[in-house]
Design a protein around this motif. Structure first.
Motif, mmCIF file in Angstrom:
data_model
loop_
_atom_site.group_PDB
_atom_site.id
_atom_site.type_symbol
_atom_site.label_atom_id
_atom_site.label_comp_id
_atom_site.label_asym_id
_atom_site.label_seq_id
_atom_site.Cartn_x
_atom_site.Cartn_y
_atom_site.Cartn_z
ATOM 1 N N TYR A 207 -39.752 -32.546 -19.812
ATOM 2 C CA TYR A 207 -39.484 -31.135 -20.071
ATOM 3 C C TYR A 207 -40.838 -30.444 -20.052
ATOM 4 O O TYR A 207 -41.811 -30.973 -20.601
ATOM 5 C CB TYR A 207 -38.807 -30.911 -21.426
ATOM 6 C CG TYR A 207 -38.562 -29.438 -21.694
ATOM 7 C CD1 TYR A 207 -37.427 -28.815 -21.199
ATOM 8 C CD2 TYR A 207 -39.479 -28.676 -22.407
ATOM 9 C CE1 TYR A 207 -37.215 -27.457 -21.408
ATOM 10 C CE2 TYR A 207 -39.272 -27.314 -22.617
ATOM 11 C CZ TYR A 207 -38.139 -26.713 -22.115
ATOM 12 O OH TYR A 207 -37.931 -25.368 -22.316
ATOM 13 N N ALA A 208 -40.892 -29.277 -19.432
ATOM 14 C CA ALA A 208 -42.193 -28.612 -19.305
ATOM 15 C C ALA A 208 -42.086 -27.110 -19.467
ATOM 16 O O ALA A 208 -41.062 -26.503 -19.157
ATOM 17 C CB ALA A 208 -42.809 -28.918 -17.938
ATOM 18 N N LYS A 209 -43.167 -26.554 -19.977
ATOM 19 C CA LYS A 209 -43.293 -25.101 -20.084
ATOM 20 C C LYS A 209 -44.640 -24.710 -19.495
ATOM 21 O O LYS A 209 -45.672 -25.288 -19.859
ATOM 22 C CB LYS A 209 -43.220 -24.699 -21.559
ATOM 23 C CG LYS A 209 -43.647 -23.280 -21.869
ATOM 24 C CD LYS A 209 -42.657 -22.249 -21.399
ATOM 25 C CE LYS A 209 -43.178 -20.820 -21.651
ATOM 26 N NZ LYS A 209 -42.409 -19.831 -20.883
ATOM 27 N N GLU A 210 -44.610 -23.777 -18.591
ATOM 28 C CA GLU A 210 -45.838 -23.287 -17.972
ATOM 29 C C GLU A 210 -46.103 -21.882 -18.455
ATOM 30 O O GLU A 210 -45.174 -21.107 -18.672
ATOM 31 C CB GLU A 210 -45.643 -23.277 -16.446
ATOM 32 C CG GLU A 210 -46.870 -22.842 -15.683
ATOM 33 C CD GLU A 210 -46.597 -21.685 -14.762
ATOM 34 O OE1 GLU A 210 -45.727 -21.773 -13.898
ATOM 35 O OE2 GLU A 210 -47.281 -20.648 -14.934
ATOM 36 N N THR A 211 -47.372 -21.564 -18.669
ATOM 37 C CA THR A 211 -47.686 -20.192 -19.060
ATOM 38 C C THR A 211 -49.044 -19.800 -18.486
ATOM 39 O O THR A 211 -50.039 -20.508 -18.638
ATOM 40 C CB THR A 211 -47.590 -19.989 -20.590
ATOM 41 O OG1 THR A 211 -48.158 -18.736 -20.941
ATOM 42 C CG2 THR A 211 -48.297 -21.065 -21.348
ATOM 43 N N LYS B 212 -36.435 -24.260 -16.585
ATOM 44 C CA LYS B 212 -36.363 -24.261 -18.050
ATOM 45 C C LYS B 212 -35.355 -25.275 -18.579
ATOM 46 O O LYS B 212 -34.534 -24.969 -19.452
ATOM 47 C CB LYS B 212 -36.013 -22.853 -18.567
ATOM 48 C CG LYS B 212 -37.015 -21.811 -18.142
ATOM 49 C CD LYS B 212 -36.781 -20.478 -18.824
ATOM 50 C CE LYS B 212 -37.829 -19.464 -18.341
ATOM 51 N NZ LYS B 212 -37.916 -18.287 -19.152
ATOM 52 N N MET C 170 -51.855 -22.967 -17.605
ATOM 53 C CA MET C 170 -51.501 -23.974 -18.622
ATOM 54 C C MET C 170 -50.084 -24.476 -18.423
ATOM 55 O O MET C 170 -49.171 -23.712 -18.138
ATOM 56 C CB MET C 170 -51.636 -23.377 -20.020
ATOM 57 C CG MET C 170 -51.220 -24.337 -21.134
ATOM 58 S SD MET C 170 -51.762 -23.819 -22.789
ATOM 59 C CE MET C 170 -50.806 -22.324 -23.000
ATOM 60 N N ILE C 171 -49.934 -25.773 -18.624
ATOM 61 C CA ILE C 171 -48.598 -26.361 -18.584
ATOM 62 C C ILE C 171 -48.546 -27.444 -19.650
ATOM 63 O O ILE C 171 -49.483 -28.221 -19.819
ATOM 64 C CB ILE C 171 -48.265 -26.869 -17.158
ATOM 65 C CG1 ILE C 171 -46.784 -27.184 -17.026
ATOM 66 C CG2 ILE C 171 -49.128 -28.035 -16.753
ATOM 67 C CD1 ILE C 171 -46.294 -27.139 -15.576
ATOM 68 N N GLU C 172 -47.467 -27.398 -20.415
ATOM 69 C CA GLU C 172 -47.277 -28.411 -21.446
ATOM 70 C C GLU C 172 -46.051 -29.187 -21.058
ATOM 71 O O GLU C 172 -45.008 -28.604 -20.757
ATOM 72 C CB GLU C 172 -47.077 -27.714 -22.804
ATOM 73 C CG GLU C 172 -47.632 -28.482 -23.978
ATOM 74 C CD GLU C 172 -46.574 -29.135 -24.829
ATOM 75 O OE1 GLU C 172 -46.950 -29.847 -25.774
ATOM 76 O OE2 GLU C 172 -45.372 -28.949 -24.566
ATOM 77 N N PHE C 173 -46.168 -30.509 -21.028
ATOM 78 C CA PHE C 173 -45.007 -31.304 -20.623
ATOM 79 C C PHE C 173 -44.820 -32.489 -21.545
ATOM 80 O O PHE C 173 -45.761 -33.117 -21.992
ATOM 81 C CB PHE C 173 -45.085 -31.735 -19.157
ATOM 82 C CG PHE C 173 -46.332 -32.476 -18.744
ATOM 83 C CD1 PHE C 173 -47.521 -31.793 -18.503
ATOM 84 C CD2 PHE C 173 -46.318 -33.844 -18.561
ATOM 85 C CE1 PHE C 173 -48.666 -32.469 -18.106
ATOM 86 C CE2 PHE C 173 -47.454 -34.532 -18.153
ATOM 87 C CZ PHE C 173 -48.648 -33.842 -17.926
ATOM 88 N N GLN C 174 -43.547 -32.708 -21.815
ATOM 89 C CA GLN C 174 -43.154 -33.782 -22.725
ATOM 90 C C GLN C 174 -42.480 -34.883 -21.913
ATOM 91 O O GLN C 174 -41.600 -34.597 -21.098
ATOM 92 C CB GLN C 174 -42.165 -33.193 -23.736
ATOM 93 C CG GLN C 174 -41.758 -34.111 -24.838
ATOM 94 C CD GLN C 174 -40.470 -33.644 -25.484
ATOM 95 O OE1 GLN C 174 -39.393 -33.788 -24.932
ATOM 96 N NE2 GLN C 174 -40.585 -33.061 -26.663
#
Lengths: 370, 370
Positions: free
Chosen positions: A235-239, A363, A253-257
């Motif tokens: 799962y990832a969120k980019e900002t 998302k 930035m990208i945060e991924f689990q």
């Protein structure tokens, strides 16, 4: 990835007695003690600044050719490092490298968009290939690169230098040895401040993406080699501030689990707006921490309940990670064995990165194929 | 949350001159310099071990009553801390506290499942309430607690002690002052090794959930007060070994990602299988790091590019966070103002935690209502 440990164990064991242990057809064809010849493709910051100066630290590798679009630069570098004029190529006549018996291995140090083309051309020219990370723009390109090298009967290795870096190797060893108990949680944050908005890394057509492609891939790699597992979902969120001239085309930035089969959760972040380089692995009996974790040098490692116990790792397979990486592929060629980080390893990361991007776009959680 | 800074500024300014600045109806009714009387409900580890010993450090608060189901224990504690026999209650006769004019504030230090009942009974008894975190089992309970206190015209504050802890206050101040530039990324990991499988915290009916309810709420709180923003969406992954006798009913580990309106990403993790207590806030000009971040004592703070610059924060509003918290509510009662962490603040966290659990259950991103 568990297999890497065994392979690495072999690499380490073989390190001091390579000629004696050399077996198999191609090895027998090499004169004992011969250093394999590398052609460096691309005289940018990494190839010229980091890789070329390392041949003096190698036992089994030497620089014999250069490929550059800048004839004057190539001539200057060739003179400095003792490469003969016959070892200088440009991108038009590159395929003639086939006729240069001094070149055993082509090291592709180009922008990502050129990795597939030059890997495939090198394989077709009958050369083994070391290709920089990230392997290519897409998993489809990676598959074509693997197929081309297989068809040519040549090795393909990806420039995952941390597999030859003593601190990371020691961290892996201690995690596998159960020193921190049952693994529960992995976290890695990797970032640096991107500068020049015109840099190729910030052009999507050349880089394939932003921070995750360039530096987040270290977090992803570490998540896999530190846990020894393959993720089953992401799962990832980019900002990204798209008004920032640096980030018109690629993410900041990208945060991924990452979900791992054992229940370990991997939490990774990469960014182009601050410096950060660390790895944390938590088990139910302690933690392993590296900071910096994956730099060119200066890695530090702590194992225990906090940062009380700093570890000095034993020497790695080479004089440093760069030399170790160069010599590893040379040894693999000599002994006809697979590199610890073959093309398939680069492909795995690109497939996961594609899922990370898809997750951020849609998302939603993306399950990964086994 | 930005409002907290202003409120806190006021709290700090008012600290030394409380009698002079006391205004409003209820304040005028208090003799100048009077210490407000607290009843502690629940003589468990936290109430007895952490809170009760702190009244000696308070300027505006004193211990006047105890509520316990264990008469012998209550008698012993009362004797030790000078609480008269008339100040000892049990859970059956608790409502008689209404007739005790010495008691101004009831501090609910009970298992989570009892928070709503005793907060509401205290309000109905005409007392102000300080209730431990997490506020209650559900947002519905939180709403009922808020309504009961409002109806009774009494204050309701949640025991978020970090709002009175100098290191956290200094970290917030520096983040708001722009010392690390534009905020980009927040991360907090909170955990400890759960022991006794029979502890109430591991019984879902009493605790409402696992590590996020008990310790992950510190990460969530910190994500909100460090960024000064409210999350707009969450994604969470829970992973628990259900064969572990400790985790038959509640989660061990949960990792949750918070999306903030400015583009800041918050990455939080809580676990019951290892010790961990840290907060990191990254901006494009540096970082703020605390480790331990939210312990009972011993907080450390670094501001800058790494851990080179350790900060000694100025003193907080009380002799320590516990005394500061107790005195804050006393001052709010005296001056008839709202606590910096009112019931609405506890409700906000519980709503987010409900969304975190929903996300983990449904494996999807949950948007949060504004």
């Amino acid at each position: 990835m568990t297999v890497h440990l065994d392979r690495r164990g072999f690499v380490l064991a073989a390190g001091g007695a390579i000629a004696a242990s050399a077996i198999g057809g191609s090895a027998l064809a090499q004169p004992a003690g011969r250093k394999l010849g590398y052609a460096i493709v691309g005289l940018g910051g990494y190839g010229l600044g980091q890789i070329i100066p390392q041949f003096k630290n190698c036992q089994h590798s030497r620089l014999v050719a250069l490929v550059s679009g800048d004839a004057a630069k190539a001539k200057r570098v060739a003179a400095e490092y003792g490469v003969p004029p016959s070892g200088i190529y440009d991108y038009n006549n590159f395929d003639r490298i086939r006729d240069n018996p001094e070149v055993d291995i082509v090291y592709v140090c180009l922008p990502v968009s050129m990795h597939a083309e030059y890997t495939i051309r090198a394989a077709k020219a009958g050369k083994h290939v070391l290709c920089e990370k990230p392997m290519a723009l897409s998993s489809k390109e990676c598959e074509a690169m693997i197929a081309a090298c297989r068809q040519a009967g040549k090795k393909l290795m990806i420039g995952y230098r941390c597999h030859f870096e003593p601190t990371n190797l020691e961290a892996i060893r201690r995690a596998r040895a159960g020193e921190i108990g049952k693994l529960r949680y992995f976290r890695s944050e990797h970032g640096y401040t991107a500068g020049d908005p015109t840099a190729w890394r910030l052009k999507k057509a050349m880089s394939g993406g932003g921070s995750i492609m360039d530096i987040g891939i270290y977090a992803l790699q570490a998540a896999r080699y530190m846990t020894g597992e393959e993720p089953v979902a992401v799962y990832a969120k980019e900002t990204t501030d798209r008004n920032d001239p640096r980030f018109r085309e690629v993410e900041d930035m990208i945060e991924f689990q990452l979900e791992f089969p054992s229940g370990v959760i991997g939490s990774c972040m990469s960014m182009y707006s601050a410096n950060r380089n660390q790895v944390l692995l938590m088990g139910d009996k302690g933690r392993i921490e590296m900071e910096p974790a994956t730099g060119y040098s200066g890695q530090r490692l702590w194992v225990g309940r906090g940062r009380e116990n700093e570890i000095q790792p034993p020497p790695g397979p080479g004089r440093n990670q760069f030399a170790g990486q160069l010599d590893h592929l040379s040894q693999c060629v000599i002994e006809n064995r697979e590199p610890v980080v073959p093309g398939e390893e680069g492909l795995r990361d690109i497939r996961i990165i594609e899922a990370v991007y898809q997750s951020a776009r849609e998302k939603r959680r993306i399950a990964l194929k086994a």
